[in-house]
Design a protein around this motif. Structure first.
Motif, PDB file in Angstrom:
ATOM      1  N   ALA A  76       4.295  15.542  -1.015  1.00 25.81           N
ATOM      2  CA  ALA A  76       4.796  15.147   0.304  1.00 25.81           C
ATOM      3  C   ALA A  76       3.662  14.744   1.241  1.00 25.81           C
ATOM      4  O   ALA A  76       3.784  13.773   1.998  1.00 25.81           O
ATOM      5  N   LEU A  77       2.548  15.484   1.193  1.00 32.22           N
ATOM      6  CA  LEU A  77       1.429  15.172   2.069  1.00 32.22           C
ATOM      7  C   LEU A  77       0.802  13.827   1.693  1.00 32.22           C
ATOM      8  O   LEU A  77       0.426  13.036   2.573  1.00 32.22           O
ATOM      9  N   GLU A  78       0.696  13.576   0.400  1.00 33.68           N
ATOM     10  CA  GLU A  78       0.146  12.298  -0.050  1.00 33.68           C
ATOM     11  C   GLU A  78       1.031  11.132   0.381  1.00 33.68           C
ATOM     12  O   GLU A  78       0.544  10.082   0.808  1.00 33.68           O
ATOM     13  N   ARG A  79       2.334  11.339   0.298  1.00 32.64           N
ATOM     14  CA  ARG A  79       3.256  10.288   0.717  1.00 32.64           C
ATOM     15  C   ARG A  79       3.187  10.055   2.219  1.00 32.64           C
ATOM     16  O   ARG A  79       3.290   8.922   2.690  1.00 32.64           O
ATOM     17  N   ALA A  80       3.012  11.134   2.968  1.00 29.06           N
ATOM     18  CA  ALA A  80       2.956  11.008   4.422  1.00 29.06           C
ATOM     19  C   ALA A  80       1.726  10.236   4.873  1.00 29.06           C
ATOM     20  O   ALA A  80       1.759   9.531   5.901  1.00 29.06           O
ATOM     21  N   HIS A  81       0.626  10.359   4.128  1.00 30.07           N
ATOM     22  CA  HIS A  81      -0.613   9.678   4.496  1.00 30.07           C
ATOM     23  C   HIS A  81      -0.814   8.359   3.752  1.00 30.07           C
ATOM     24  O   HIS A  81      -1.845   7.717   3.917  1.00 30.07           O
ATOM     25  N   PHE A  82       0.157   7.977   2.954  1.00 29.64           N
ATOM     26  CA  PHE A  82       0.024   6.732   2.194  1.00 29.64           C
ATOM     27  C   PHE A  82       0.045   5.532   3.141  1.00 29.64           C
ATOM     28  O   PHE A  82       0.879   5.434   4.031  1.00 29.64           O
ATOM     29  N   ASP A  83      -0.894   4.623   2.942  1.00 33.11           N
ATOM     30  CA  ASP A  83      -0.984   3.407   3.760  1.00 33.11           C
ATOM     31  C   ASP A  83      -0.952   2.208   2.824  1.00 33.11           C
ATOM     32  O   ASP A  83      -1.896   1.973   2.063  1.00 33.11           O
ATOM     33  N   ALA A  84       0.133   1.463   2.861  1.00 29.92           N
ATOM     34  CA  ALA A  84       0.285   0.320   1.964  1.00 29.92           C
ATOM     35  C   ALA A  84      -0.767  -0.752   2.209  1.00 29.92           C
ATOM     36  O   ALA A  84      -1.049  -1.560   1.313  1.00 29.92           O
ATOM     37  N   MET A  85      -1.371  -0.769   3.392  1.00 30.58           N
ATOM     38  CA  MET A  85      -2.382  -1.790   3.688  1.00 30.58           C
ATOM     39  C   MET A  85      -3.684  -1.532   2.933  1.00 30.58           C
ATOM     40  O   MET A  85      -4.411  -2.474   2.605  1.00 30.58           O
ATOM     41  N   THR A  86      -3.997  -0.286   2.659  1.00 28.16           N
ATOM     42  CA  THR A  86      -5.207  -0.004   1.883  1.00 28.16           C
ATOM     43  C   THR A  86      -4.994  -0.303   0.404  1.00 28.16           C
ATOM     44  O   THR A  86      -5.959  -0.504  -0.332  1.00 28.16           O
ATOM     45  N   THR A  87      -3.741  -0.326  -0.011  1.00 32.95           N
ATOM     46  CA  THR A  87      -3.438  -0.774  -1.371  1.00 32.95           C
ATOM     47  C   THR A  87      -3.639  -2.279  -1.481  1.00 32.95           C
ATOM     48  O   THR A  87      -4.166  -2.788  -2.466  1.00 32.95           O
ATOM     49  N   ALA A  88      -3.216  -2.996  -0.450  1.00 33.65           N
ATOM     50  CA  ALA A  88      -3.346  -4.452  -0.453  1.00 33.65           C
ATOM     51  C   ALA A  88      -4.803  -4.886  -0.433  1.00 33.65           C
ATOM     52  O   ALA A  88      -5.193  -5.857  -1.103  1.00 33.65           O
ATOM     53  N   PHE A  89      -5.616  -4.168   0.340  1.00 33.31           N
ATOM     54  CA  PHE A  89      -7.013  -4.575   0.509  1.00 33.31           C
ATOM     55  C   PHE A  89      -7.859  -3.316   0.616  1.00 33.31           C
ATOM     56  O   PHE A  89      -8.008  -2.738   1.693  1.00 33.31           O
ATOM     57  N   SER A  90      -8.431  -2.912  -0.499  1.00 36.36           N
ATOM     58  CA  SER A  90      -9.170  -1.652  -0.570  1.00 36.36           C
ATOM     59  C   SER A  90     -10.615  -1.821  -0.123  1.00 36.36           C
ATOM     60  O   SER A  90     -11.079  -2.933   0.167  1.00 36.36           O
ATOM     61  N   ASN A  91     -11.340  -0.719  -0.095  1.00 35.11           N
ATOM     62  CA  ASN A  91     -12.765  -0.763   0.252  1.00 35.11           C
ATOM     63  C   ASN A  91     -13.548  -1.626  -0.735  1.00 35.11           C
ATOM     64  O   ASN A  91     -14.468  -2.361  -0.336  1.00 35.11           O
ATOM     65  N   ILE A  92     -13.197  -1.537  -2.010  1.00 35.57           N
ATOM     66  CA  ILE A  92     -13.897  -2.355  -3.013  1.00 35.57           C
ATOM     67  C   ILE A  92     -13.658  -3.838  -2.756  1.00 35.57           C
ATOM     68  O   ILE A  92     -14.582  -4.656  -2.845  1.00 35.57           O
ATOM     69  N   SER A  93     -12.427  -4.195  -2.421  1.00 36.26           N
ATOM     70  CA  SER A  93     -12.125  -5.590  -2.102  1.00 36.26           C
ATOM     71  C   SER A  93     -12.932  -6.050  -0.900  1.00 36.26           C
ATOM     72  O   SER A  93     -13.463  -7.169  -0.878  1.00 36.26           O
ATOM     73  N   ALA A  94     -13.019  -5.199   0.107  1.00 33.57           N
ATOM     74  CA  ALA A  94     -13.777  -5.550   1.308  1.00 33.57           C
ATOM     75  C   ALA A  94     -15.255  -5.748   0.992  1.00 33.57           C
ATOM     76  O   ALA A  94     -15.894  -6.676   1.501  1.00 33.57           O
ATOM     77  N   SER A 160       4.963  -7.089  -2.539  1.00 32.95           N
ATOM     78  CA  SER A 160       6.037  -7.442  -3.475  1.00 32.95           C
ATOM     79  C   SER A 160       6.140  -6.417  -4.599  1.00 32.95           C
ATOM     80  O   SER A 160       7.232  -6.114  -5.091  1.00 32.95           O
ATOM     81  N   ILE A 161       5.010  -5.855  -5.000  1.00 34.63           N
ATOM     82  CA  ILE A 161       5.011  -4.815  -6.043  1.00 34.63           C
ATOM     83  C   ILE A 161       5.494  -3.484  -5.481  1.00 34.63           C
ATOM     84  O   ILE A 161       6.352  -2.811  -6.065  1.00 34.63           O
ATOM     85  N   LEU A 162       4.979  -3.096  -4.312  1.00 29.57           N
ATOM     86  CA  LEU A 162       5.335  -1.806  -3.724  1.00 29.57           C
ATOM     87  C   LEU A 162       6.780  -1.764  -3.253  1.00 29.57           C
ATOM     88  O   LEU A 162       7.354  -0.671  -3.119  1.00 29.57           O
ATOM     89  N   SER A 163       7.368  -2.918  -3.004  1.00 27.26           N
ATOM     90  CA  SER A 163       8.758  -2.941  -2.545  1.00 27.26           C
ATOM     91  C   SER A 163       9.700  -2.342  -3.586  1.00 27.26           C
ATOM     92  O   SER A 163      10.788  -1.855  -3.252  1.00 27.26           O
ATOM     93  N   GLY A 164       9.285  -2.338  -4.853  1.00 34.98           N
ATOM     94  CA  GLY A 164      10.100  -1.739  -5.903  1.00 34.98           C
ATOM     95  C   GLY A 164      10.274  -0.242  -5.730  1.00 34.98           C
ATOM     96  O   GLY A 164      11.216   0.349  -6.279  1.00 34.98           O
TER      97      GLY A 164
END
Length: 287
Positions: A76-94, A160-164
């Motif tokens: 539950a805590l992991e879900r509460a802090h989940f940010d879909a924007m960091t999935t889209a563009f992570s630190n490695i991508s940056a 589009s992937i996370l929408s599933g």
């Protein structure tokens, strides 16, 4: 990169012609054309941009599928802090985007000094500041378009992937437009910093190392401390501001952490300072 392209695009027209080079609009158009030609004649530009965008998209797909598959096991805590924007563009991508854009920006300056083309350019256009301003404009525009493409495409693919799993966000959700803008601006900002460092050092390897250290390595080592003056210093590094504030839909609040206003101010200050350094150094130092 070819000297004739630079000369033909920048050389003055006949004083009697209707398109006289005395017309600043004609000269500016010629300078922009010359800098565009020089930028795209570099193989490194095409390879870094093409392969870089593809690599970032592949990384986004992998990260998105990882989160998609792992979501049922998140607490539950992991879900509460989940940010879909960091999935889209992570630190490695940056990091990849900043390094790639910074290196391209540096090579637009250092490359001309290394080949000697800069002498031909300044012989055709003695007003050095106009040449540098054209170079800044073209490079910034190309990197801005690249940043926008990367920011929007990685966002679209990941959501589009996370929408599933029903955990995707839309572009109208709170914080999303700011994160998309910050992601897009990393590329032109890094390119401008690379140009400024290239103008100062004029050495390809040294410039590349300096760009990576200043833009990525140093900010990644910074951690909030109990000394506020140290935290205030950290807040003036763009990548630190991006990682701790602008990349997050809901940035944590605290005196040791950068705010949105401070982060945007740091972005603007580095961009303006880098452009000023590039113009000032190239205009005043010997070729």
């Amino acid at each position: 990169m070819s000297a004739p392209a630079s000369v033909s695009a920048s050389a003055p027209a006949s004083a009697n012609s209707p398109s006289s080079a005395a017309d600043p609009r004609v000269r500016w158009r010629g300078l922009l054309t010359a800098e565009w030609t020089k930028l795209w004649s570099l193989r490194s530009t095409r390879w870094v941009l093409g392969a870089g965008v593809l690599l970032l998209l592949v990384g986004t797909v992998q990260k998105s599928w990882d989160d998609y598959n792992a979501w049922p096991s998140y607490h539950a805590l992991e879900r509460a802090h989940f940010d879909a924007m960091t999935t889209a563009f992570s630190n490695i991508s940056a990091i990849l985007l900043v390094v790639g854009a910074g290196v391209i920006g540096a090579l637009t300056v250092v490359g001309e000094y290394a080949t000697g083309l800069i002498r031909t350019t300044f012989s055709a256009v003695p007003a050095r500041h106009r040449v540098v301003l054209a170079k800044l404009a073209v490079t910034t525009a190309v990197m801005l378009v690249t940043g926008v493409v990367v920011s929007l495409s990685t966002f679209a693919v990941s959501q589009s992937i996370l929408s599933g799993r029903g955990i995707a966000v839309s572009v109208n959700d709170p914080g999303v437009p700011r994160v998309l803008l910050a992601n897009a601006l990393l590329a032109p900002l890094a390119a401008l910093v690379g140009m400024g460092i290239g103008a100062l050092l004029r050495h390809t390897a040294g410039t590349v190392v300096a760009v990576i250290v200043l833009l990525v390595v140093l900010p990644m080592t910074f951690k909030p401390t109990v000394h506020q003056w140290v935290n205030d210093l950290y807040m003036w590094f763009p990548f630190y501001d991006w990682a701790h504030c602008l990349s997050l839909r809901r940035p944590p609040v605290g005196t040791a952490l950068p705010t949105v206003t401070v982060s945007w101010t740091a972005f603007a200050a580095w961009a303006v300072a880098s452009a000023a350094v590039t113009v000032g150094v190239v205009s005043r130092r010997d070729v």
